[in-house]
Design a protein around this motif. Structure first.
Motif, PDB file in Angstrom:
ATOM      1  N   GLU A 100      79.611 -63.175 -34.827  1.00 24.10           N
ATOM      2  CA  GLU A 100      80.964 -63.102 -35.380  1.00 24.10           C
ATOM      3  C   GLU A 100      81.344 -64.408 -36.076  1.00 24.10           C
ATOM      4  N   GLU A 101      80.991 -65.553 -35.470  1.00 21.37           N
ATOM      5  CA  GLU A 101      81.316 -66.839 -36.084  1.00 21.37           C
ATOM      6  C   GLU A 101      80.529 -67.034 -37.387  1.00 21.37           C
ATOM      7  N   THR A 102      79.273 -66.603 -37.385  1.00 26.97           N
ATOM      8  CA  THR A 102      78.461 -66.709 -38.598  1.00 26.97           C
ATOM      9  C   THR A 102      79.018 -65.809 -39.691  1.00 26.97           C
ATOM     10  N   LYS A 103      79.519 -64.623 -39.322  1.00 28.25           N
ATOM     11  CA  LYS A 103      80.134 -63.723 -40.300  1.00 28.25           C
ATOM     12  C   LYS A 103      81.353 -64.376 -40.939  1.00 28.25           C
ATOM     13  N   LYS A 104      82.209 -64.994 -40.127  1.00 24.18           N
ATOM     14  CA  LYS A 104      83.398 -65.667 -40.665  1.00 24.18           C
ATOM     15  C   LYS A 104      83.004 -66.786 -41.624  1.00 24.18           C
TER      16      LYS A 104
ATOM     17  N   LYS B  34      72.730 -58.430 -41.752  1.00 24.27           N
ATOM     18  CA  LYS B  34      72.535 -58.983 -40.412  1.00 24.27           C
ATOM     19  C   LYS B  34      73.849 -59.376 -39.755  1.00 24.27           C
ATOM     20  N   TYR B  35      74.774 -59.940 -40.539  1.00 28.11           N
ATOM     21  CA  TYR B  35      76.015 -60.467 -39.952  1.00 28.11           C
ATOM     22  C   TYR B  35      77.249 -59.654 -40.327  1.00 28.11           C
ATOM     23  N   GLY B  36      77.090 -58.633 -41.169  1.00 34.96           N
ATOM     24  CA  GLY B  36      78.233 -57.828 -41.575  1.00 34.96           C
ATOM     25  C   GLY B  36      79.170 -58.555 -42.512  1.00 34.96           C
ATOM     26  N   SER B  37      78.654 -59.549 -43.235  1.00 33.12           N
ATOM     27  CA  SER B  37      79.485 -60.347 -44.150  1.00 33.12           C
ATOM     28  C   SER B  37      79.480 -59.726 -45.544  1.00 33.12           C
ATOM     29  N   ARG B  38      80.256 -60.358 -46.453  1.00 34.42           N
ATOM     30  CA  ARG B  38      80.325 -59.875 -47.834  1.00 34.42           C
ATOM     31  C   ARG B  38      80.212 -61.086 -48.762  1.00 34.42           C
ATOM     32  N   VAL B  39      78.974 -61.510 -49.003  1.00 41.40           N
ATOM     33  CA  VAL B  39      78.714 -62.638 -49.911  1.00 41.40           C
ATOM     34  C   VAL B  39      78.431 -62.057 -51.290  1.00 41.40           C
ATOM     35  N   PRO B  40      79.264 -62.337 -52.292  1.00 44.73           N
ATOM     36  CA  PRO B  40      79.029 -61.794 -53.633  1.00 44.73           C
ATOM     37  C   PRO B  40      78.121 -62.712 -54.462  1.00 44.73           C
TER      38      PRO B  40
ATOM     39  N   ASP C 185      71.122 -71.014 -47.015  1.00 46.18           N
ATOM     40  CA  ASP C 185      71.071 -71.455 -45.621  1.00 46.18           C
ATOM     41  C   ASP C 185      72.466 -71.607 -45.029  1.00 46.18           C
ATOM     42  N   PRO C 186      72.840 -70.778 -44.042  1.00 46.73           N
ATOM     43  CA  PRO C 186      74.164 -70.926 -43.402  1.00 46.73           C
ATOM     44  C   PRO C 186      74.318 -72.252 -42.660  1.00 46.73           C
ATOM     45  N   ASN C 187      73.209 -72.884 -42.250  1.00 47.69           N
ATOM     46  CA  ASN C 187      73.311 -74.165 -41.552  1.00 47.69           C
ATOM     47  C   ASN C 187      73.909 -75.246 -42.446  1.00 47.69           C
ATOM     48  N   ILE C 188      73.548 -75.240 -43.730  1.00 47.77           N
ATOM     49  CA  ILE C 188      74.127 -76.208 -44.667  1.00 47.77           C
ATOM     50  C   ILE C 188      75.611 -75.935 -44.841  1.00 47.77           C
ATOM     51  N   LEU C 189      75.979 -74.650 -44.989  1.00 51.69           N
ATOM     52  CA  LEU C 189      77.395 -74.288 -45.127  1.00 51.69           C
ATOM     53  C   LEU C 189      78.187 -74.705 -43.899  1.00 51.69           C
ATOM     54  N   ASN C 190      77.625 -74.528 -42.735  1.00 49.34           N
ATOM     55  CA  ASN C 190      78.300 -74.921 -41.494  1.00 49.34           C
ATOM     56  C   ASN C 190      78.542 -76.431 -41.452  1.00 49.34           C
ATOM     57  N   HIS C 191      77.548 -77.210 -41.911  1.00 49.10           N
ATOM     58  CA  HIS C 191      77.695 -78.670 -41.949  1.00 49.10           C
ATOM     59  C   HIS C 191      78.818 -79.084 -42.903  1.00 49.10           C
ATOM     60  N   LEU C 192      78.920 -78.412 -44.041  1.00 52.04           N
ATOM     61  CA  LEU C 192      79.980 -78.728 -45.005  1.00 52.04           C
ATOM     62  C   LEU C 192      81.362 -78.425 -44.431  1.00 52.04           C
ATOM     63  N   MET C 193      81.481 -77.294 -43.754  1.00 50.47           N
ATOM     64  CA  MET C 193      82.770 -76.891 -43.190  1.00 50.47           C
ATOM     65  C   MET C 193      83.209 -77.862 -42.090  1.00 50.47           C
ATOM     66  N   ILE C 194      82.279 -78.234 -41.200  1.00 52.40           N
ATOM     67  CA  ILE C 194      82.618 -79.103 -40.076  1.00 52.40           C
ATOM     68  C   ILE C 194      83.064 -80.483 -40.566  1.00 52.40           C
ATOM     69  N   ASN C 195      82.382 -81.012 -41.598  1.00 52.45           N
ATOM     70  CA  ASN C 195      82.642 -82.376 -42.072  1.00 52.45           C
ATOM     71  C   ASN C 195      83.563 -82.429 -43.284  1.00 52.45           C
TER      72      ASN C 195
END
Length: 617
Positions: free
Chosen positions: A246-250, A299-305, A397-407
């Motif tokens: 769910e967090e990865t989908k958001k 996989k995550y139920g997201s909507r990336v265009p 890569d969602p890991n890079i996106l997560n790093h950008l959001m956190i910082n």
């Protein structure tokens, strides 16, 4: 009288056909017969070999190749003076023109010469891409050294040359090395290189001026010197918890992907965009990107265009590729260059052969078209991943996106270490000038990092930039060295992520296609994966000659792509044709003799060999 007859008469006037009293067995194919006990060299075959050598040197010149001209005969000094000055290889400090030889494999060793007549000339700091030799009798040691370094040699050969030396010359030109013929051949090489330089200057008229202007004193520092980029190792990024779908989908719901689809395959004579070339398992680069987005969304139920920006001349062919995804869950929105007047004029300004001509401001102008930026922000999108070149190993890569959001990072570029630098510290600061954006292999050693041209940018930061800066006043300008434009200095928290070298595989030539279409790579869910059976962490070095330069020729010369899992290096020159189910191992050199069609039969295994004719297989 035909042009061919005129050229043959010109060759005959230089006594190029006069050989030695003895003709070696391996050189009899170039002889016409004997007269007064002297071997007569076939002028037609000399002409064919000259044409092959010039075509090879022209292909290197188109890719900014380095040439080493070696002369040991004082009779040819004036000829070499004229040639090297005209092609830009002359230096007053080295006007002895390699009189003592071109020490290649041991140029770093100290040497002492007792003879007063010998002059020491230091070789270049980087090995040349081609060595041109006239007096081969005196320079067999240089030919042996060039063979060890896999450097192709263009040289004049006479009818009595030993077999062990002859086999190591990639482009032999059988002829009598008279002063008249040496002048004729050097003049032909000079005109060939100048012609390629003129074509390059016409395609990029402002690059040389910009490169000369940068180092002048009194001009002040540019944004390349002022912008600091904090680079983080990819392995140090905090991984996303795999169980928290769910967090990865958001997170993914805040992402949009933009692909600039303007890089054409004209350098490979491919009619269409590079993103439409089959690269692995019958999939194109555009297929890989869409498959990756489709996998993440499923996989995550997201909507990336996906936003796809097409240049006018490739828009229709790109739409045909997209037809197969009419029932796909991925939302694909296409933009056409001609739909916006300023974008259209911008595309006409840039050279059609430019690999990735669009900089940051061009991205922002595109997002302004039709209110796209405001629409994305209203949908809750926060970051955009921009793919500006055909780096076929790109990973969303969602890991890079997560790093950008956190910082709270506003601008992030994906980089990879250059050939001469390894990033050791977890976090390091670099000047933007130290990060190169040019894919030319000869320039990589000038930079510590290479920009993969994939960038992550905050949409809100883009909105702020658009509202405060008059983007529409921006005129076309670009830097040859770095892909990032001047707009980068307007962002806070400029970061870089040093991704593994396996994520940087630009598609620039048919040599790259051989690597990608082989059994070394497979594709899974849109991501290229290297075969675990290969123990060497580096990819093979593949160098195909000008005969394979065109996409159509590349396809026709391979019945099937050879197995290269255990290959270290491959160099192919001449009229070579590959059969099916061939295996290449170690260091392999295949150089067909001029005028000879060399066919590699089905099912053979070639390991650590040099192949010049069928008897060598």
């Amino acid at each position: 009288m035909t042009i061919h007859s005129v050229v043959i008469q010109k060759l005959l006037s230089t006594n190029a056909q006069v050989g030695r009293r003895v003709a070696a067995h391996h050189l009899k194919e170039f002889t016409y017969g004997f007269r007064n006990k002297m071997a007569i060299i076939d002028s037609d075959k000399t002409l064919i070999c000259m044409r092959s050598a010039c075509n090879f040197m022209a292909s290197l010149a188109r890719h900014n190749g380095r040439f080493m001209f070696i002369n040991t005969n004082p009779l040819f000094d004036e000829i070499f003076d004229l040639m090297t000055k005209k092609v830009g290889s002359y230096s007053p400090s080295t006007n002895s023109l390699w009189r003592t030889g071109g020490f290649l494999t041991n140029s770093l060793s100290p040497k002492k010469f007792r003879s007063r007549n010998k002059k020491l000339v230091f070789g270049p700091t980087q090995p040349p891409d081609c060595i041109f030799i006239v007096d081969t009798e005196r320079k067999s040691s240089v030919i042996n050294e060039a063979f060890k370094l896999q450097i192709p040699v263009v040289a004049l050969v006479d009818s009595a040359m030993p077999l062990d030396v002859y086999k190591r010359i990639a482009y032999p030109v059988p002829a009598n090395h008279s002063v008249q013929f040496v002048y004729l051949f050097c003049n032909l090489i000079t005109k060939t290189l100048l012609h390629e330089k003129a074509k390059s200057d016409a395609a990029n008229p402002d690059i040389d001026a910009q490169m000369e202007e940068a180092p002048r004193k009194g001009k002040g520092k540019t944004y390349l010197d002022k912008v600091d980029v904090t680079v983080v190792l990819y392995d140090n990024l905090a991984p996303l918890p795999q169980a928290d779908i769910e967090e990865t989908k958001k997170l993914l719901d805040k992402l949009v992907v933009l692909k600039f689809n303007g890089s054409q395959g004209r350098n490979m004579c491919f009619d269409g965009p590079k993103s439409a070339i089959d690269i692995c398992d019958g999939l194109t680069y555009l297929d890989l990107i869409i498959n990756q987005i489709e996998t993440l969304n499923s996989k995550y139920g997201s909507r990336v265009p996906l936003l796809l920006f097409n240049k006018d001349d490739i828009h229709d062919s790109s739409l045909k590729v997209l037809e197969k995804y009419s029932k796909s869950s991925v939302e694909v929105h296409t933009f056409k260059q001609g739909e916006d007047r300023e974008l259209k004029s911008l595309g006409e300004y840039y050279s059609k052969e430019e690999v990735h001509p669009f900089d940051d401001v061009d991205v922002f102008r595109l997002l302004m078209t039709g209110g796209t930026l405001d629409s994305l922000l209203s949908q809750g999108k926060e970051y955009i991943l921009v793919l500006k070149s055909d780096n076929v190993a790109t990973v969303l890569d969602p890991n890079i996106l997560n790093h950008l959001m956190i910082n709270d990072i506003e601008y992030c570029m994906e980089v990879t270490p250059s050939n001469s630098f390894n990033l050791m510290l977890p976090t390091t600061k670099f000047k933007l000038r130290e990060i190169g954006g040019d894919q030319d292999k000869h320039l990589k050693d000038n930079f510590k990092l290479i920009d993969t041209t994939n960038m992550w940018v905050s949409l809100r930061a883009i909105k702020r930039f658009v509202d405060t800066v008059e983007v529409r006043q921006k005129k076309p300008s670009f830097s040859k060295d770095t892909a990032a434009g001047p707009a980068i200095k307007f962002f806070d928290n400029v970061f870089g992520v040093s991704v593994p070298e396996s994520r940087f595989l630009p598609l620039d030539a048919t040599s790259d296609l051989l690597l990608l279409q082989s059994d070394l790579y497979t594709c899974r869910e849109g991501v290229l994966t290297r075969n675990p059976a290969r123990t060497n962490p580096l990819n093979p070095v593949i160098d195909l000659g000008p005969e394979f330069e065109k996409f159509g020729d590349f396809q026709s010369r391979f019945r099937s792509i050879p197995s290269i899992i255990e290959l270290d290096s491959l160099m192919v020159r001449g009229d070579v044709w590959f059969g099916a189910n061939i295996t290449l191992k170690g260091q392999v050199t295949i150089a067909a003799k001029p005028g000879l069609k060399l066919e590699i039969p089905d099912g053979v295994t070639i390991e650590n060999k040099e192949i010049n004719d069928p008897a060598d297989i």
